[in-house]
Motif scaffolding. Structure first.
Motif, short mmCIF file in Angstrom:
data_model
loop_
_atom_site.label_atom_id
_atom_site.label_comp_id
_atom_site.label_asym_id
_atom_site.label_seq_id
_atom_site.Cartn_x
_atom_site.Cartn_y
_atom_site.Cartn_z
N MET A 1 -25.48 1.49 -44.07
CA MET A 1 -26.02 0.86 -43.01
C MET A 1 -25.30 -0.40 -42.89
N ALA A 2 -24.97 -1.02 -41.89
CA ALA A 2 -24.31 -2.19 -41.40
C ALA A 2 -25.34 -3.29 -41.82
N THR A 3 -24.67 -4.38 -42.56
CA THR A 3 -25.56 -5.52 -42.72
C THR A 3 -25.20 -6.59 -41.66
N ARG A 4 -26.09 -7.41 -41.37
CA ARG A 4 -25.91 -8.60 -40.29
C ARG A 4 -24.77 -9.08 -40.46
N GLU A 5 -24.20 -9.46 -41.78
CA GLU A 5 -22.72 -10.06 -41.94
C GLU A 5 -21.72 -9.07 -41.33
N THR A 6 -21.76 -8.05 -41.54
CA THR A 6 -20.70 -7.14 -41.16
C THR A 6 -20.82 -7.08 -39.54
N ARG A 7 -21.86 -6.75 -39.04
CA ARG A 7 -22.19 -6.90 -37.55
C ARG A 7 -21.72 -8.12 -36.98
N LEU A 8 -21.93 -9.26 -37.33
CA LEU A 8 -21.40 -10.49 -36.86
C LEU A 8 -19.83 -10.70 -36.98
N ARG A 9 -19.23 -10.20 -38.09
CA ARG A 9 -17.76 -10.27 -38.19
C ARG A 9 -17.03 -9.22 -37.16
N ALA A 10 -17.92 -8.30 -37.02
CA ALA A 10 -17.24 -7.21 -35.79
C ALA A 10 -17.32 -7.84 -34.36
N ILE A 11 -18.51 -8.26 -34.22
CA ILE A 11 -18.75 -9.05 -32.84
C ILE A 11 -17.82 -10.19 -32.79
#
Length: 91
Positions: A1-11
């Motif tokens: 599952m994607a963490t908040r940190e990786t989601r923000l990096r991707a965005i």
């Protein structure tokens, strides 16, 4: 599952690549459409290693695009100055 940190990096990576795509030299390449397609294709990734691999690929694309723009600017500057201007002036 994607963490908040990786989601923000991707965005943030997507936003940066989208801004870089505004200046892409070849309009026929359709940079934004391809960018969106790549991110949509990877939107359902759940393995952290696969997510990190996809982010690394996006960072590589960002670096290559920046290198392309630098090269384009360098070539433009090189054309503005003739070769004779680099040599010593005659006495």
């Amino acid at each position: 599952m994607a963490t908040r940190e990786t989601r923000l990096r991707a965005i943030s990576l997507y936003k940066e690549l989208h801004r870089l795509g505004r200046e892409y030299p070849d309009p026929a390449y359709n940079f934004h459409k391809k960018l969106r397609g790549l991110f949509e294709k990877n939107r359902n990734l759940s393995d952290p290693q696969e997510i990190e691999k996809a982010i690394k690929l996006g960072e590589y694309i960002r670096n290559e695009t920046l290198a392309l723009y630098s090269l384009r600017k360098y070539r433009y500057l090189k054309r503005m100055y003739p070769q004779d201007s680099l040599s010593d002036p005659p006495l």
